[in-house]
Write a protein that holds these residues in place. Structure first.
Motif, mmCIF file in Angstrom:
data_model
loop_
_atom_site.group_PDB
_atom_site.id
_atom_site.type_symbol
_atom_site.label_atom_id
_atom_site.label_comp_id
_atom_site.label_asym_id
_atom_site.label_seq_id
_atom_site.Cartn_x
_atom_site.Cartn_y
_atom_site.Cartn_z
ATOM 1 N N PRO A 7 0.828 -1.194 0.000
ATOM 2 C CA PRO A 7 0.000 0.000 0.000
ATOM 3 C C PRO A 7 0.867 1.250 0.000
ATOM 4 C CG PRO A 7 -0.774 -1.570 1.641
ATOM 5 C CD PRO A 7 0.526 -2.083 1.130
ATOM 6 N N PRO A 8 0.453 2.300 -0.739
ATOM 7 C CA PRO A 8 1.240 3.530 -0.759
ATOM 8 C C PRO A 8 1.353 4.121 0.650
ATOM 9 C CG PRO A 8 -0.507 3.560 -2.425
ATOM 10 C CD PRO A 8 -0.747 2.374 -1.553
ATOM 11 N N GLU A 9 2.390 4.931 0.846
ATOM 12 C CA GLU A 9 2.575 5.559 2.148
ATOM 13 C C GLU A 9 1.416 6.509 2.425
ATOM 14 O OE1 GLU A 9 5.910 8.296 4.459
ATOM 15 O OE2 GLU A 9 6.411 7.220 2.607
ATOM 16 N N LEU A 10 0.895 6.464 3.644
ATOM 17 C CA LEU A 10 -0.246 7.287 3.996
ATOM 18 C C LEU A 10 0.193 8.737 4.211
ATOM 19 C CD1 LEU A 10 -2.098 5.019 6.576
ATOM 20 C CD2 LEU A 10 -2.473 5.188 4.113
ATOM 21 N N ASN A 38 -9.557 4.759 -4.160
ATOM 22 C CA ASN A 38 -8.145 5.060 -4.450
ATOM 23 C C ASN A 38 -7.454 5.710 -3.256
ATOM 24 O OD1 ASN A 38 -9.361 7.584 -4.523
ATOM 25 N ND2 ASN A 38 -8.075 8.347 -6.195
ATOM 26 N N ASP A 39 -8.044 5.556 -2.080
ATOM 27 C CA ASP A 39 -7.452 6.101 -0.861
ATOM 28 C C ASP A 39 -6.511 5.062 -0.259
ATOM 29 O OD1 ASP A 39 -6.808 7.035 1.623
ATOM 30 O OD2 ASP A 39 -8.851 7.473 2.252
ATOM 31 N N PRO A 40 -5.249 5.420 -0.013
ATOM 32 C CA PRO A 40 -4.304 4.434 0.528
ATOM 33 C C PRO A 40 -4.771 3.770 1.820
ATOM 34 C CG PRO A 40 -3.129 6.369 -0.232
ATOM 35 C CD PRO A 40 -4.592 6.694 -0.324
ATOM 36 N N LEU A 46 -7.199 1.118 0.970
ATOM 37 C CA LEU A 46 -6.456 -0.008 0.423
ATOM 38 C C LEU A 46 -5.831 -0.837 1.546
ATOM 39 C CD1 LEU A 46 -5.228 -1.513 -2.010
ATOM 40 C CD2 LEU A 46 -3.364 0.158 -1.990
ATOM 41 N N ALA A 47 -5.283 -0.145 2.556
ATOM 42 C CA ALA A 47 -4.650 -0.852 3.665
ATOM 43 C C ALA A 47 -5.651 -1.690 4.461
ATOM 44 C CB ALA A 47 -3.956 0.152 4.588
ATOM 45 N N ASP A 99 -8.092 -0.857 -6.676
ATOM 46 C CA ASP A 99 -7.482 0.425 -6.343
ATOM 47 C C ASP A 99 -7.531 1.284 -7.606
ATOM 48 O OD1 ASP A 99 -4.074 1.478 -5.531
ATOM 49 O OD2 ASP A 99 -5.996 2.510 -5.296
#
Length: 272
Positions: free
Chosen positions: A12-15, A111-113, A116-117, A135
């Motif tokens: 997951p992208p960094e929040l 599309n919110d990280p 996704l997490a 995503d």
């Protein structure tokens, strides 16, 4: 159990926790714990001006549950495409649908990280049904349809769910074109379930609170009139009672302590 996660192999992208994010602010208003100081500060500022936002958030969740319960039950829908999912909470779409019809298939899109997490919490299907998470951005409907088609059969009726998400598309015509592109891919007998924030019941306070929120660094949100929300259903057959305050859409005992009117309007339409 059939579950899938688009981009599951990627971390997951960094929040970004220093700016408020709508899913986390919404989670805070609903009493959740998946939020950060920036979200709580923005939520408190909004609520100080417009405390009824908490009722609007609760009414929106109740609307989701009643609409899905109707569609999976009386309407016989077995497929749901839920775009703008938000953070998992009680009575998520797959839980409500599969409680009525265990074979239901649900695709979530966000599309919110942080969503996704937490996607694993949405991938808890019954053995007979399926859930999937994509995503992706609402503004990329072709990608959404392409990836959702790996789980859903678009030759069969499908419920398209756009709950509290279209206000993030500031241009009304762009928002209408997104809805049309998604609905055009679905067959006759499909449904559109949609709600969005309004500034009708408490116009001045909603507009003041929303302006401050939009200046906070969060993705801006644009309340719409009930007439504009009704316009998204053009070409569909609106179910009774039409586009109304979410607390008034086929209410049941679960929402008995909510006001009759909240600044969150929605409806359900059937594609002929």
């Amino acid at each position: 159990m059939t579950d899938s996660w688009s981009n599951a192999s990627q971390a997951p992208p960094e929040l970004e926790t220093n700016l408020p994010q709508s899913a986390r602010v919404w989670n805070y208003w609903l009493g959740g714990k998946d939020n950060f100081p920036a979200d709580r500060a923005a939520g408190d500022q909004f609520r100080e001006i417009f405390p009824e936002i908490v009722d609007a958030a609760r009414a929106a969740r109740g609307f989701l549950a009643r609409a899905v319960r109707y569609l999976a039950g009386e309407a016989g829908v077995r497929q749901f495409l839920d775009i703008g999912t938000g953070l998992p909470t009680a009575n998520n779409t797959h839980e409500v649908a599969q409680r009525v019809a265990p074979e239901s298939r649900i695709v979530y899109v966000d599309n919110d990280p942080i969503v996704l997490a937490h996607a694993r919490a949405l991938l808890t299907s019954t053995p007979q049904g399926a859930t999937a998470y994509i995503d992706a951005d609402l503004r990329d409907p072709d990608r959404i349809l392409r990836e959702a088609g790996q789980t859903l059969d678009f030759s069969q009726p499908t419920a398209l769910m756009l709950l509290g998400i279209l206000g993030h598309v500031g241009d009304l015509e762009e928002a209408r074109s997104i809805v049309k592109r998604l609905l055009d891919a679905l067959p006759s007998g499909s449904y559109l379930v949609l709600n969005d924030g309004t500034a009708v019941v408490n116009k001045a306070r909603v507009e003041e609170a929303q302006e401050l929120y939009n200046q906070s660094g969060a993705v801006p949100y644009h309340p719409r009139t009930p007439e504009q929300i009704a316009g998204f259903f053009e070409g569909s057959e609106l179910l009774e009672p039409g586009v109304v305050s979410c607390s008034r859409w086929r209410p049941d005992a679960d929402g008995g302590d909510l006001p009759a009117e909240v600044d969150m309007f929605g409806g359900v339409g059937r594609k002929p």
